[in-house]
Design a protein around this motif. Sequence first.
Motif, PDB file in Angstrom:
ATOM      1  N   GLY A  17       0.779  -1.228   0.000  1.00 36.67           N
ATOM      2  CA  GLY A  17       0.000   0.000   0.000  1.00 36.67           C
ATOM      3  C   GLY A  17       0.811   1.279   0.000  1.00 36.67           C
ATOM      4  O   GLY A  17       0.242   2.371   0.021  1.00 36.67           O
ATOM      5  N   GLY A  18       2.127   1.150  -0.022  1.00 31.05           N
ATOM      6  CA  GLY A  18       2.959   2.348  -0.049  1.00 31.05           C
ATOM      7  C   GLY A  18       2.984   2.975  -1.431  1.00 31.05           C
ATOM      8  O   GLY A  18       2.336   2.517  -2.371  1.00 31.05           O
ATOM      9  N   GLY A  19       3.758   4.050  -1.563  1.00 33.83           N
ATOM     10  CA  GLY A  19       3.881   4.703  -2.853  1.00 33.83           C
ATOM     11  C   GLY A  19       4.150   6.179  -2.714  1.00 33.83           C
ATOM     12  O   GLY A  19       4.541   6.667  -1.655  1.00 33.83           O
TER      13      GLY A  19
ATOM     14  N   VAL B 254      -3.264  -6.231   9.525  1.00 34.09           N
ATOM     15  CA  VAL B 254      -3.219  -4.997  10.293  1.00 34.09           C
ATOM     16  C   VAL B 254      -3.074  -3.859   9.289  1.00 34.09           C
ATOM     17  O   VAL B 254      -2.437  -4.025   8.239  1.00 34.09           O
ATOM     18  CB  VAL B 254      -2.050  -4.992  11.293  1.00 34.09           C
ATOM     19  CG1 VAL B 254      -1.974  -3.665  12.030  1.00 34.09           C
ATOM     20  CG2 VAL B 254      -2.210  -6.133  12.286  1.00 34.09           C
ATOM     21  N   TYR B 255      -3.652  -2.715   9.628  1.00 36.96           N
ATOM     22  CA  TYR B 255      -3.668  -1.591   8.698  1.00 36.96           C
ATOM     23  C   TYR B 255      -3.160  -0.328   9.384  1.00 36.96           C
ATOM     24  O   TYR B 255      -3.267  -0.174  10.601  1.00 36.96           O
ATOM     25  CB  TYR B 255      -5.094  -1.340   8.199  1.00 36.96           C
ATOM     26  CG  TYR B 255      -5.753  -2.576   7.625  1.00 36.96           C
ATOM     27  CD1 TYR B 255      -6.621  -3.337   8.408  1.00 36.96           C
ATOM     28  CD2 TYR B 255      -5.502  -2.987   6.326  1.00 36.96           C
ATOM     29  CE1 TYR B 255      -7.225  -4.480   7.892  1.00 36.96           C
ATOM     30  CE2 TYR B 255      -6.099  -4.125   5.803  1.00 36.96           C
ATOM     31  CZ  TYR B 255      -6.957  -4.858   6.594  1.00 36.96           C
ATOM     32  OH  TYR B 255      -7.548  -5.989   6.083  1.00 36.96           O
ATOM     33  N   LEU B 256      -2.659   0.583   8.563  1.00 37.78           N
ATOM     34  CA  LEU B 256      -2.312   1.920   9.033  1.00 37.78           C
ATOM     35  C   LEU B 256      -2.869   2.912   8.022  1.00 37.78           C
ATOM     36  O   LEU B 256      -2.364   3.020   6.906  1.00 37.78           O
ATOM     37  CB  LEU B 256      -0.796   2.093   9.174  1.00 37.78           C
ATOM     38  CG  LEU B 256      -0.357   3.428   9.769  1.00 37.78           C
ATOM     39  CD1 LEU B 256      -0.762   3.501  11.252  1.00 37.78           C
ATOM     40  CD2 LEU B 256       1.145   3.624   9.635  1.00 37.78           C
ATOM     41  N   GLN B 257      -3.946   3.580   8.417  1.00 33.00           N
ATOM     42  CA  GLN B 257      -4.537   4.617   7.575  1.00 33.00           C
ATOM     43  C   GLN B 257      -3.804   5.921   7.847  1.00 33.00           C
ATOM     44  O   GLN B 257      -3.745   6.368   8.997  1.00 33.00           O
ATOM     45  CB  GLN B 257      -6.030   4.775   7.887  1.00 33.00           C
ATOM     46  CG  GLN B 257      -6.715   5.864   7.078  1.00 33.00           C
ATOM     47  CD  GLN B 257      -6.786   5.553   5.602  1.00 33.00           C
ATOM     48  OE1 GLN B 257      -7.091   4.438   5.214  1.00 33.00           O
ATOM     49  NE2 GLN B 257      -6.501   6.553   4.762  1.00 33.00           N
ATOM     50  N   MET B 258      -3.234   6.497   6.816  1.00 34.86           N
ATOM     51  CA  MET B 258      -2.439   7.707   6.954  1.00 34.86           C
ATOM     52  C   MET B 258      -3.108   8.824   6.154  1.00 34.86           C
ATOM     53  O   MET B 258      -3.227   8.740   4.929  1.00 34.86           O
ATOM     54  CB  MET B 258      -1.015   7.466   6.437  1.00 34.86           C
ATOM     55  CG  MET B 258      -0.333   6.270   7.084  1.00 34.86           C
ATOM     56  SD  MET B 258       1.402   6.103   6.615  1.00 34.86           S
ATOM     57  CE  MET B 258       1.239   5.766   4.867  1.00 34.86           C
TER      58      MET B 258
ATOM     59  N   GLN C  57       8.142   1.590   0.961  1.00 34.22           N
ATOM     60  CA  GLN C  57       8.456   3.001   0.854  1.00 34.22           C
ATOM     61  C   GLN C  57       7.197   3.849   0.758  1.00 34.22           C
ATOM     62  O   GLN C  57       6.270   3.539   0.004  1.00 34.22           O
ATOM     63  CB  GLN C  57       9.331   3.259  -0.379  1.00 34.22           C
ATOM     64  CG  GLN C  57       9.733   4.705  -0.579  1.00 34.22           C
ATOM     65  CD  GLN C  57      10.647   5.216   0.527  1.00 34.22           C
ATOM     66  OE1 GLN C  57      11.474   4.465   1.059  1.00 34.22           O
ATOM     67  NE2 GLN C  57      10.521   6.492   0.862  1.00 34.22           N
ATOM     68  N   VAL C  58       7.184   4.920   1.524  1.00 36.24           N
ATOM     69  CA  VAL C  58       6.160   5.961   1.433  1.00 36.24           C
ATOM     70  C   VAL C  58       6.883   7.278   1.150  1.00 36.24           C
ATOM     71  O   VAL C  58       7.771   7.665   1.900  1.00 36.24           O
ATOM     72  CB  VAL C  58       5.341   6.064   2.723  1.00 36.24           C
ATOM     73  CG1 VAL C  58       4.437   7.300   2.689  1.00 36.24           C
ATOM     74  CG2 VAL C  58       4.512   4.804   2.939  1.00 36.24           C
ATOM     75  N   THR C  59       6.501   7.915   0.057  1.00 34.42           N
ATOM     76  CA  THR C  59       7.109   9.184  -0.323  1.00 34.42           C
ATOM     77  C   THR C  59       6.020  10.229  -0.465  1.00 34.42           C
ATOM     78  O   THR C  59       5.059  10.032  -1.211  1.00 34.42           O
ATOM     79  CB  THR C  59       7.883   9.063  -1.637  1.00 34.42           C
ATOM     80  OG1 THR C  59       8.890   8.052  -1.511  1.00 34.42           O
ATOM     81  CG2 THR C  59       8.549  10.380  -1.998  1.00 34.42           C
ATOM     82  N   VAL C  60       6.169  11.314   0.289  1.00 31.53           N
ATOM     83  CA  VAL C  60       5.207  12.408   0.240  1.00 31.53           C
ATOM     84  C   VAL C  60       5.907  13.598  -0.401  1.00 31.53           C
ATOM     85  O   VAL C  60       6.805  14.197   0.186  1.00 31.53           O
ATOM     86  CB  VAL C  60       4.691  12.766   1.642  1.00 31.53           C
ATOM     87  CG1 VAL C  60       3.595  13.836   1.540  1.00 31.53           C
ATOM     88  CG2 VAL C  60       4.173  11.527   2.353  1.00 31.53           C
TER      89      VAL C  60
ATOM     90  N   SER D 251      -1.063  -1.855   4.516  1.00 32.29           N
ATOM     91  CA  SER D 251      -1.555  -3.134   5.020  1.00 32.29           C
ATOM     92  C   SER D 251      -0.370  -4.009   5.411  1.00 32.29           C
ATOM     93  O   SER D 251       0.709  -3.909   4.822  1.00 32.29           O
ATOM     94  CB  SER D 251      -2.380  -3.855   3.949  1.00 32.29           C
ATOM     95  OG  SER D 251      -3.514  -3.101   3.580  1.00 32.29           O
ATOM     96  N   CYS D 252      -0.597  -4.846   6.395  1.00 25.51           N
ATOM     97  CA  CYS D 252       0.426  -5.778   6.855  1.00 25.51           C
ATOM     98  C   CYS D 252      -0.226  -7.151   6.935  1.00 25.51           C
ATOM     99  O   CYS D 252      -1.172  -7.353   7.711  1.00 25.51           O
ATOM    100  CB  CYS D 252       0.942  -5.345   8.216  1.00 25.51           C
ATOM    101  SG  CYS D 252       2.117  -6.487   8.980  1.00 25.51           S
ATOM    102  N   ALA D 253       0.263  -8.071   6.121  1.00 24.15           N
ATOM    103  CA  ALA D 253      -0.288  -9.420   6.069  1.00 24.15           C
ATOM    104  C   ALA D 253       0.688 -10.395   6.699  1.00 24.15           C
ATOM    105  O   ALA D 253       1.891 -10.336   6.442  1.00 24.15           O
ATOM    106  CB  ALA D 253      -0.556  -9.814   4.626  1.00 24.15           C
ATOM    107  N   ALA D 254       0.152 -11.285   7.500  1.00 25.84           N
ATOM    108  CA  ALA D 254       0.977 -12.301   8.153  1.00 25.84           C
ATOM    109  C   ALA D 254       0.830 -13.639   7.451  1.00 25.84           C
ATOM    110  O   ALA D 254      -0.259 -13.999   7.002  1.00 25.84           O
ATOM    111  CB  ALA D 254       0.593 -12.450   9.612  1.00 25.84           C
TER     112      ALA D 254
END
Length: 122
Positions: A8-10, A79-83, A117-120, A21-24
């Motif tokens: 889900g990064g980008g 598990v999720y992280l909504q940013m 990676q998350v780039t803003v 998202s984090c998948a186990a």
Amino acid sequence: QLQLVESGGGLVQPGGSLRLSCAASGFTLDYYAIGWFRQAPGKEREGVSCISSSGGSTNYADSVKGRFTISRDNAKNMVYLQMNSLKPEDTATYYCAAGRLSTIVGGNADVWGRGIQVTVSS
């Protein structure tokens, strides 16, 4: 093999949103607290947020409080992280990690993802 895989990064513009998202695989997340950490180039890894195994307790770094939301779906082993309201200073490699809550809060974990990676940037 115990694995965590982030997705889900980008690249996103300032003010935009992403959901990580984090998948186990190889184990169930039900009994683990989960943390999201990040590391920017030239900086130390920092804890962003964590959630207890039941989901009943969450914590956030001051820098993301009110903008990020952590959640989990134990039935899906995710598990999720909504940013939201992302800022250039949120740019980093983000990692999810599993372990005991006290371990996660202390900045460590038993299982780490490889990071995404998350780039803003505009």
